[in-house]
Design a protein around this motif. Structure first.
Motif, mmCIF file in Angstrom:
data_model
loop_
_atom_site.group_PDB
_atom_site.id
_atom_site.type_symbol
_atom_site.label_atom_id
_atom_site.label_comp_id
_atom_site.label_asym_id
_atom_site.label_seq_id
_atom_site.Cartn_x
_atom_site.Cartn_y
_atom_site.Cartn_z
ATOM 1 N N UNK A 433 -55.091 -18.789 79.707
ATOM 2 C CA UNK A 433 -54.776 -18.329 81.052
ATOM 3 C C UNK A 433 -53.391 -17.740 81.118
ATOM 4 N N UNK A 434 -53.124 -16.658 80.367
ATOM 5 C CA UNK A 434 -51.761 -16.141 80.264
ATOM 6 C C UNK A 434 -51.225 -15.646 81.600
ATOM 7 N N UNK A 435 -49.897 -15.562 81.722
ATOM 8 C CA UNK A 435 -49.286 -15.139 82.982
ATOM 9 C C UNK A 435 -49.406 -13.638 83.197
ATOM 10 N N UNK A 436 -49.231 -13.223 84.439
ATOM 11 C CA UNK A 436 -49.095 -11.806 84.742
ATOM 12 C C UNK A 436 -47.733 -11.325 84.256
ATOM 13 N N UNK A 437 -47.579 -10.025 84.169
ATOM 14 C CA UNK A 437 -46.389 -9.404 83.580
ATOM 15 C C UNK A 437 -45.096 -9.884 84.228
ATOM 16 N N UNK A 438 -45.116 -10.055 85.557
ATOM 17 C CA UNK A 438 -43.883 -10.402 86.268
ATOM 18 C C UNK A 438 -43.783 -11.874 86.650
ATOM 19 N N UNK A 439 -44.699 -12.708 86.147
ATOM 20 C CA UNK A 439 -44.680 -14.132 86.469
ATOM 21 C C UNK A 439 -43.565 -14.872 85.726
ATOM 22 N N UNK A 440 -43.082 -15.982 86.280
ATOM 23 C CA UNK A 440 -42.112 -16.801 85.549
ATOM 24 C C UNK A 440 -42.598 -17.220 84.161
ATOM 25 N N UNK A 441 -43.908 -17.466 84.016
ATOM 26 C CA UNK A 441 -44.420 -17.813 82.696
ATOM 27 C C UNK A 441 -44.192 -16.723 81.673
ATOM 28 N N UNK A 442 -44.261 -15.455 82.109
ATOM 29 C CA UNK A 442 -43.980 -14.341 81.202
ATOM 30 C C UNK A 442 -42.508 -14.319 80.823
ATOM 31 N N UNK A 443 -41.636 -14.640 81.780
ATOM 32 C CA UNK A 443 -40.201 -14.679 81.468
ATOM 33 C C UNK A 443 -39.871 -15.812 80.506
ATOM 34 N N UNK A 444 -40.626 -16.902 80.551
ATOM 35 C CA UNK A 444 -40.421 -17.967 79.567
ATOM 36 C C UNK A 444 -40.633 -17.434 78.161
ATOM 37 N N UNK A 445 -41.688 -16.654 77.969
ATOM 38 C CA UNK A 445 -41.923 -16.037 76.656
ATOM 39 C C UNK A 445 -40.819 -15.046 76.307
ATOM 40 N N UNK A 446 -40.350 -14.290 77.308
ATOM 41 C CA UNK A 446 -39.292 -13.310 77.025
ATOM 42 C C UNK A 446 -38.015 -13.988 76.526
ATOM 43 N N UNK A 447 -37.733 -15.178 77.038
ATOM 44 C CA UNK A 447 -36.520 -15.859 76.592
ATOM 45 C C UNK A 447 -36.570 -16.175 75.099
ATOM 46 N N UNK A 448 -37.773 -16.268 74.542
ATOM 47 C CA UNK A 448 -37.917 -16.520 73.105
ATOM 48 C C UNK A 448 -38.175 -15.258 72.297
ATOM 49 N N UNK A 449 -38.770 -14.241 72.911
ATOM 50 C CA UNK A 449 -39.209 -13.070 72.151
ATOM 51 C C UNK A 449 -38.463 -11.781 72.481
ATOM 52 N N UNK A 450 -37.815 -11.714 73.665
ATOM 53 C CA UNK A 450 -37.211 -10.433 74.080
ATOM 54 C C UNK A 450 -36.230 -10.676 75.217
ATOM 55 N N UNK A 451 -35.218 -11.517 74.960
ATOM 56 C CA UNK A 451 -34.351 -11.945 76.051
ATOM 57 C C UNK A 451 -33.460 -10.834 76.590
ATOM 58 N N UNK A 452 -33.223 -9.770 75.799
ATOM 59 C CA UNK A 452 -32.328 -8.703 76.245
ATOM 60 C C UNK A 452 -33.037 -7.391 76.541
ATOM 61 N N UNK A 453 -34.362 -7.392 76.489
ATOM 62 C CA UNK A 453 -35.103 -6.158 76.732
ATOM 63 C C UNK A 453 -35.075 -5.192 75.573
ATOM 64 N N UNK A 517 -29.703 -15.505 81.307
ATOM 65 C CA UNK A 517 -30.165 -16.568 82.188
ATOM 66 C C UNK A 517 -31.331 -16.097 83.062
ATOM 67 N N UNK A 518 -32.264 -17.018 83.261
ATOM 68 C CA UNK A 518 -33.401 -16.764 84.148
ATOM 69 C C UNK A 518 -33.633 -18.002 84.993
ATOM 70 N N UNK A 519 -34.010 -17.813 86.259
ATOM 71 C CA UNK A 519 -34.289 -18.983 87.082
ATOM 72 C C UNK A 519 -34.590 -18.636 88.519
ATOM 73 N N UNK A 520 -34.555 -19.654 89.357
ATOM 74 C CA UNK A 520 -34.960 -19.475 90.739
ATOM 75 C C UNK A 520 -33.993 -18.595 91.519
ATOM 76 N N UNK A 521 -32.767 -18.450 91.047
ATOM 77 C CA UNK A 521 -31.816 -17.591 91.748
ATOM 78 C C UNK A 521 -32.290 -16.152 91.781
ATOM 79 N N UNK A 522 -32.976 -15.712 90.734
ATOM 80 C CA UNK A 522 -33.574 -14.375 90.695
ATOM 81 C C UNK A 522 -34.784 -14.423 89.781
ATOM 82 N N UNK A 523 -35.969 -14.686 90.334
ATOM 83 C CA UNK A 523 -37.161 -14.825 89.495
ATOM 84 C C UNK A 523 -37.725 -13.508 88.995
ATOM 85 N N UNK A 524 -37.041 -12.396 89.256
ATOM 86 C CA UNK A 524 -37.534 -11.087 88.810
ATOM 87 C C UNK A 524 -36.799 -10.558 87.599
#
Length: 625
Positions: A433-453, A517-524
């Motif tokens: 049940x993977x996340x949508x592109x802009x979901x927080x779950x997707x950002x969790x993966x980005x922190x490990x795979x692509x934290x700087x874009x 950093x990623x979190x509730x302050x800016x979930x986008x």
């Protein structure tokens, strides 16, 4: 257990630089004073072991997310893959949807198997550089034609409690008196499909995409949750699979795969959860309706040895006798069994439970707050089973989901899980049940795979990282083999900003870390904060409430002795001892899944299902996948 896959949503990933703030501490939530947090420490020379990139996988990943993250592995799995016919591009959806054969929509059915949805899935993965996990049938049945058909026809078997809203002849196999319909004919939907069927499919895929060693399909999964076929596929397999059936079918199908493509890797037995380690499908079925005692009937026929240990032991004996390894990855599915955790529920109590339930993956002190009611220690337990019964076998979790991936707490839980996978030395994992592109779950993966874009990733050699309160402020660290950089991720699971001392052994006297950093302050967005200075390896950092912070120290900021240590290739060292466990209540399967045989999935139209793009949006599914 109920599962709900998220719809694919477009989103824009932004990485913003902040120029005028005064350090990482400045990112604390506005208006909330930081409280003293746990002490954190990292040691670059201790606990070094390899992190497998294959832990960052997904099931049926959304195309855009797969491409952006460059996912290492994507799985074709779930109930419908148990009875998928590659020649017809048709699957039986089992108890998920009225035991129906449903043909997939393809441009030119006349040229099948070319152009099937499985082909499209593999082709896209190949283009994106992701390895494919393809589920192959052990169950022995596959759809007999592309014609839509149902396992429990109302016209043939009588009125039933529920019917497909799109086809009133297809029932749920339960009559109006509430009794299972038995004695139905499997040939209503299916034909026999054994090891030769699988071998021909593997041969076809090898000819089209190359073999596993040439960039083709790398992994073949030996069916999906076969220990509950008696529930999910009861139209063709109403009796629970026994120890002997599972071994016999594994030997035949896995041997056919290895003979066709010797480089292919096999994954199994892929049970549904906790009970799968102890009980065969036969015993799970028996114990759900009888008082079976400490040693249920099928186990008693096999010396009382729990199923997983027996299965691994027998496959080791097969290799010793033949020289052929039939199982490369020991796999089990793990979903939190605590109430509502793996759903979309997001009330405060569920959030707190979700964030602590990740401890079931590793913590010997965490008593699972569910019907299991004892320490699970999923990864150490699986590794111990392998070490004792079939050394050299890798360990996988090809389905898991801690829920609410579209919420911040779900994203934090996912980031915690990915950190645990790396620290504990798991070899392969794919999120269900993977996340949508802009979901927080997707950002969790980005922190490990692509934290700087720009494709920068967490390190591939795990190093020791310790929090004095891991369940409050979790920390994971790793050194990156490509450039020697130290990466560390800190997850604040609380609603308070926490000011914590962070000590890193192995830094130069003066070192500076990039901070993301990623979190509730800016979930986008993942925000690129000003650099964090360390003096003699120490700093005090404030971590905002509900946030993920990543530090990246280049090799130039490390002491000379550790700056260019080679990438670790060894597996994780042995974890703490794993305590003996009970299988749980006899009706554990029923408690976990809510499966009473009288309900099926609702809320999605399988006729519109497009597997290569996304899994369907489930609504309160009553079975497991």
């Amino acid at each position: 257990m109920p599962r709900k896959a998220l719809a694919v949503v477009s989103g824009v990933l932004m990485f913003a630089g902040i120029g005028a703030a005064a350090g990482a501490a400045s990112a604390a939530s506005a208006g909330s004073a930081a409280v003293a947090g746990p002490t954190l420490s990292v040691g670059l020379t201790a606990g070094r072991h390899a992190i497998s990139r294959d832990i960052y996988g997904m099931n049926f990943a959304p195309a855009r997310l797969e491409s952006q993250l460059k996912l290492p592995v994507v799985r074709w799995g779930g109930n419908a893959t148990t009875r998928y016919n590659y020649l017809l591009d048709t699957a039986n959806h089992a108890s998920d949807w009225y035991f129906e054969n449903i043909p997939n929509t393809v441009k030119n059915p006349a040229v099948l198997p070319n152009g099937s949805t499985a082909d499209q899935f593999i082709g896209r993965n190949q283009r994106d550089g992701a390895d494919s996990i393809i589920t192959v049938p052990l169950i022995g049945w596959t759809p007999q034609s592309r014609a839509q058909a149902c396992g429990f026809s109302v016209a043939k078997y009588g009125a039933q409690q529920s019917t497909d809203p799109y086809d009133s002849d297809c029932g749920n196999g339960v009559n109006t008196s509430g009794q299972y319909i038995t004695g139905n004919n499997p040939a209503d939907t299916s034909r026999r499909a054994g090891a030769s069927f699988v071998a021909k499919w593997v041969g076809y895929l090898d000819s089209k995409y190359g073999g596993a060693a040439a960039g083709g399909v790398r992994f073949y999964q030996l069916d999906n949750e076969p220990d509950i076929w008696f529930a999910t596929h009861r139209d063709v397999h109403p009796a629970g699979a026994t120890y002997s059936e599972m071994l016999s079918k594994t030997e035949k199908v896995a041997a056919a795969i290895k003979a066709t493509d010797p480089a292919a890797q096999t994954i199994g037995p892929s049970g549904w959860g906790w009970s799968s380690l102890f009980y065969s499908g036969s015993d799970q079925q028996y114990c759900a309706s009888h008082s079976c005692g400490s040693v249920p009937p099928d186990a008693a026929r096999h010396g009382g040895v729990p199923f997983a240990a027996w299965y691994l032991r027998e496959l080791r004996a097969y290799q010793q006798q033949t020289g052929v390894r039939l199982l490369d990855y020991f796999d089990n599915h793990w979903y939190p069994q605590e109430a509502n955790v793996d759903t979309e529920a997001d009330d405060p109590a569920t959030q707190a439970l979700r964030l602590r339930s990740t401890r079931m993956l590793w913590d010997p002190h965490y008593v699972d707050q569910s019907w299991i009611n004892q320490p699970v220690m999923a990864i150490p337990r699986m590794k111990q089973l392998v070490a004792q019964n079939y050394p050299g076998t890798k360990v996988a979790i090809t389905e898991y989901n801690f829920g609410a991936l579209d919420k911040i707490d779900g994203g934090l839980a996912e980031a915690d899980v990915l950190g645990i996978f790396g620290r504990e030395g798991l070899d392969l994992a794919t999120l269900w049940g993977p996340p949508a592109f802009s979901d927080p779950g997707a950002f969790a993966f980005r922190m490990y795979l692509d934290y700087d874009g720009r494709g920068s990733a967490f390190g591939d050699t795990s190093v020791r990282a310790v929090s004095s309160a891991q369940t409050t402020l979790a920390i994971y660290a790793a050194q990156r083999g490509s450039d020697g950089a130290l990466t560390a991720i800190v997850i604040n699971k609380t609603h308070h900003a926490l000011a914590s001392p962070l000590a890193v052994t192995g830094l130069a006297a003066s070192a500076t870390a990039q901070v993301f950093q990623y979190g509730q302050a800016d979930p986008t967005a993942i925000v690129h904060l000003p650099a964090q200075a360390f003096h003699n390896g120490s700093a005090t950092v404030t971590f905002p409430a509900y946030s993920i912070t990543e530090f990246v120290v280049p090799a130039s900021g490390l002491a000379a002795a550790v700056a260019h240590l080679p990438r670790a290739t060894s597996a994780a060292a042995a974890s703490v001892p794993v305590p003996a466990a009970r299988p749980g209540p006899a009706d554990g399967f029923l408690r976990a899944t809510g499966f009473d045989g009288r309900r099926v999935a609702g809320g999605w139209n399988p006729k519109a299902w497009d597997p290569p793009a996304v899994r369907p949006a489930w609504a309160h599914q009553a079975t497991v996948n």
